[in-house]
Design a protein around this motif. Sequence first.
Motif, short mmCIF file in Angstrom:
data_model
loop_
_atom_site.label_atom_id
_atom_site.label_comp_id
_atom_site.label_asym_id
_atom_site.label_seq_id
_atom_site.Cartn_x
_atom_site.Cartn_y
_atom_site.Cartn_z
N THR A 96 21.57 1.01 -6.72
CA THR A 96 22.09 0.06 -7.52
C THR A 96 21.25 -0.82 -8.06
O THR A 96 20.17 -0.90 -7.48
N GLN A 97 21.82 -1.64 -9.23
CA GLN A 97 20.91 -2.39 -10.04
C GLN A 97 19.67 -2.11 -10.41
O GLN A 97 18.32 -2.62 -10.41
N ASP A 98 19.68 -0.55 -10.96
CA ASP A 98 18.67 0.15 -11.40
C ASP A 98 17.38 0.02 -10.70
O ASP A 98 16.09 -0.18 -10.99
N ARG A 99 17.65 0.51 -9.39
CA ARG A 99 16.39 0.60 -8.39
C ARG A 99 16.32 2.13 -8.05
O ARG A 99 17.31 2.75 -7.95
N TRP A 100 15.02 2.45 -7.73
CA TRP A 100 14.81 4.05 -7.33
C TRP A 100 14.12 4.09 -6.18
O TRP A 100 13.09 3.34 -5.92
N THR A 156 10.87 16.48 11.79
CA THR A 156 10.92 16.25 10.56
C THR A 156 10.33 14.62 10.01
O THR A 156 10.93 13.58 11.00
N VAL A 157 9.42 14.48 9.20
CA VAL A 157 9.01 13.20 9.08
C VAL A 157 9.79 12.85 7.75
O VAL A 157 9.72 13.50 6.53
N VAL A 158 10.46 11.75 7.83
CA VAL A 158 11.01 11.28 6.28
C VAL A 158 10.18 9.79 5.74
O VAL A 158 10.34 8.71 6.57
N LEU A 159 10.05 9.96 4.48
CA LEU A 159 9.21 8.74 3.95
C LEU A 159 10.36 8.36 2.89
O LEU A 159 10.54 9.00 1.99
N GLN A 160 10.34 7.15 2.57
CA GLN A 160 11.08 6.43 1.48
C GLN A 160 10.04 5.47 0.98
O GLN A 160 9.85 4.46 1.49
N THR A 161 9.96 5.86 -0.57
CA THR A 161 9.17 5.00 -1.20
C THR A 161 9.65 4.20 -2.40
O THR A 161 10.55 5.02 -3.31
N ASP A 162 9.55 2.95 -2.68
CA ASP A 162 10.08 2.30 -3.83
C ASP A 162 9.27 2.56 -5.13
O ASP A 162 8.29 2.33 -5.28
N VAL A 163 9.96 3.46 -5.89
CA VAL A 163 9.36 3.70 -7.16
C VAL A 163 9.85 3.01 -8.51
O VAL A 163 9.86 3.75 -9.65
#
Length: 738
Positions: free
Chosen positions: A178-182, A195-202
């Motif tokens: 939400t709020q135009d974020r990815w 499993t390794v999970v990575l979350q990157t703010d793009v």
Amino acid sequence: MSSASLINPADSIETQNAKLLHIADALMRRIENQTAQSGAAYVQFERAALLEKRVRQRTEELERTLDLLQDSNAQLARANAEAEDARRDLADAIETVKEGFALFDPQDRLVMFNSRFCRDFRDVAPDLAPDMSFDSYISRIAGSRYLALPDKDTPEAWRARRMARHQDRNVMFNVELTQDRWLQVSEQRTGKGGTVVLQTDVTDLIRIERQERARLESAQARMIQATLDHLNQGVAIFDASGRLLGWNQKIGALLSVPARLMQLGVTFDAILDQLGQAFVFLGGVDRTIFRHWADHGHTVEPISFEVRHGARDILHVFGRGLPDGGFLISVTDVTAEREAAQRLFEINEMLEQRVMERTLELEDALNAAERANASKNRFVAAASHDLLQPLSAAELFIGSLSDKLGDPADRQVLAKAGTAIKSAVSLIDALLDISKLDSDKLHFDIRAVALSEILDPLRDEMEVLAAEKGLRLTILPSHAIVESDPAYLRRVIQNLAANAIRYTEAGRVLIGVRRQGNSVRIEVWDSGPGIAEEDQDAIFEEFHRLDRAASRNDGLGLGLAIVERACTRLGHPLGLWSEPGRGSCFRVSVPVAGQAGPERRDPARSRKIDLGLSGLIVLLVENEPELRRAIQLLIESWGVDVIEAENGEAALSLLEDLDIMPDAMILDQQLGAGPKGTELLQILTAKYGPRPAVILTADRSEAVQRACEALGVTRMLKPLDRTDLATFLSDACLAGDA
């Protein structure tokens, strides 16, 4: 107690001795009793000592075990401390990672994560805890109010797609918030299956990409419009609803559509309705068909047709569908091309008329030449027959006169006259044979014949001639059965054997047969002077004899001419190997009876049937202009299309310009300074692939024959036999059809 208390001195000696014996006996018994008791005690002592030893050993082992246990506990404590330190270091390390980090074990249970993991999902982050399942983690993400789902998408559907992606080994995708974020989410498998999970703010990257795409689209639109305006074709682009999206000025000029109509959003139907009656649709397409294609058919296949605009302008219209459902129309002015094509058609008709007239003239000339040749053959046959009768009579007269002459000098003169008459008879017989071989009306009696039926009688005949010159003649026996005309095959071998004997002064002549696949090769070897390579073609000409000592014999120079003509007509390849000073070898290849071979046609008949060569394209490379022109006219009269060149360089350039690969190739061996025919064939084969080919040459040397055999092509000797050429082209046509 002393001994004085035990024995009374007052007693007699016997009494004292008795007492002493009694005491000794008691002492002995006591000692014996004490010895037995001490043995049992000793046994008990030994047992006690052994048990003590074992207890001591077990105690020592137990002490060592306790020491090891204490060491292990110490090491375990150190390992636990190190593991705890490593875990704290790992936790500190992943905490420094700018992306959200989480590790799941092979059973998809959450092991550890940093504070940035799921930070953007504030309603999910508090629920994260070690041992949480991956499915639970995804379910909470799918239900988060911070996840921006696409239109008409549900959390259950998003969760199902996400779990399906989890089955892949490497996963990377973007998630809209939400709020135009990815967020960019990536998954990597560990070596143990975790499993390794990575979350990157793009978010910043996505926004920059949008701005850049908008800028590029604007620049691209300007570039596309500039490109369209510079095209020599008229172009119009329509969307899926048939509304105009883009166009250039050329299409308005070609279609004579007013500028006010060429506006963004104008429908295709409106533009088509503006085309007045001056536009005449050609090629089976009319306005209705064109309109229907724009409405429905452009998604299936393109459309192409021409229209006439005004009195003379011809426009080519081409339409093709676009991936987004729209379509594109291009209009090209082809007036000049159509006028040029019309002029070329008229010129072609004129040239065809001239070619036909020239062909008729050539056919007339050919018929005249054939009639002249037939007349010559009839004359030679008639003259030979008429001359042989008086010469035979003269031989009889000379024979009868020799019996009546007594003067040796007169007999010698008469013998010379007889020899001259025999030479004349041989000459006339040879001319008659050549005339027959040149005649198209000659028919061979092709059948199975045993070579022994030819070689055995020939041995008796030739041994006499060899013996007269002191030569050793060897004819090796053969049981081969070949397919040929026995009379002409015998004449060929006879002429070769006679020629070998005639030109050999000393040594031997050998005749043998070799088996070669489906044929046999009859070889005639001699130890004569040999033939230089530059003379090996000339010896097959009529009345040609090499200027050597052997030429003083009565050879007429027609034997090898007859051999060559007979072998050519019979389809028996003739070869020659010779080296000056070492001798010569003439070779004739004859098919074995019962083996499939090329069909031999009667030349007279082959000219009367339709060869079926229409449409065949042949490359002809010959450096002699007159011969090249003659071959071209001959095979064009059979319906063959000819691409002709004078050398290899011109042929390669011509094929590249025409972008046509011929069905067959006729290549001369000697092409001047450029590559030879065999070398040109290798170049063409490497560039365009194998094609039926034949090498034309007057060179009968072994080197050329071996080169042709290595390439798998036929060597066709000059002068060219039109029957062999027609057979080659027919086989090439059949190969192309296959």
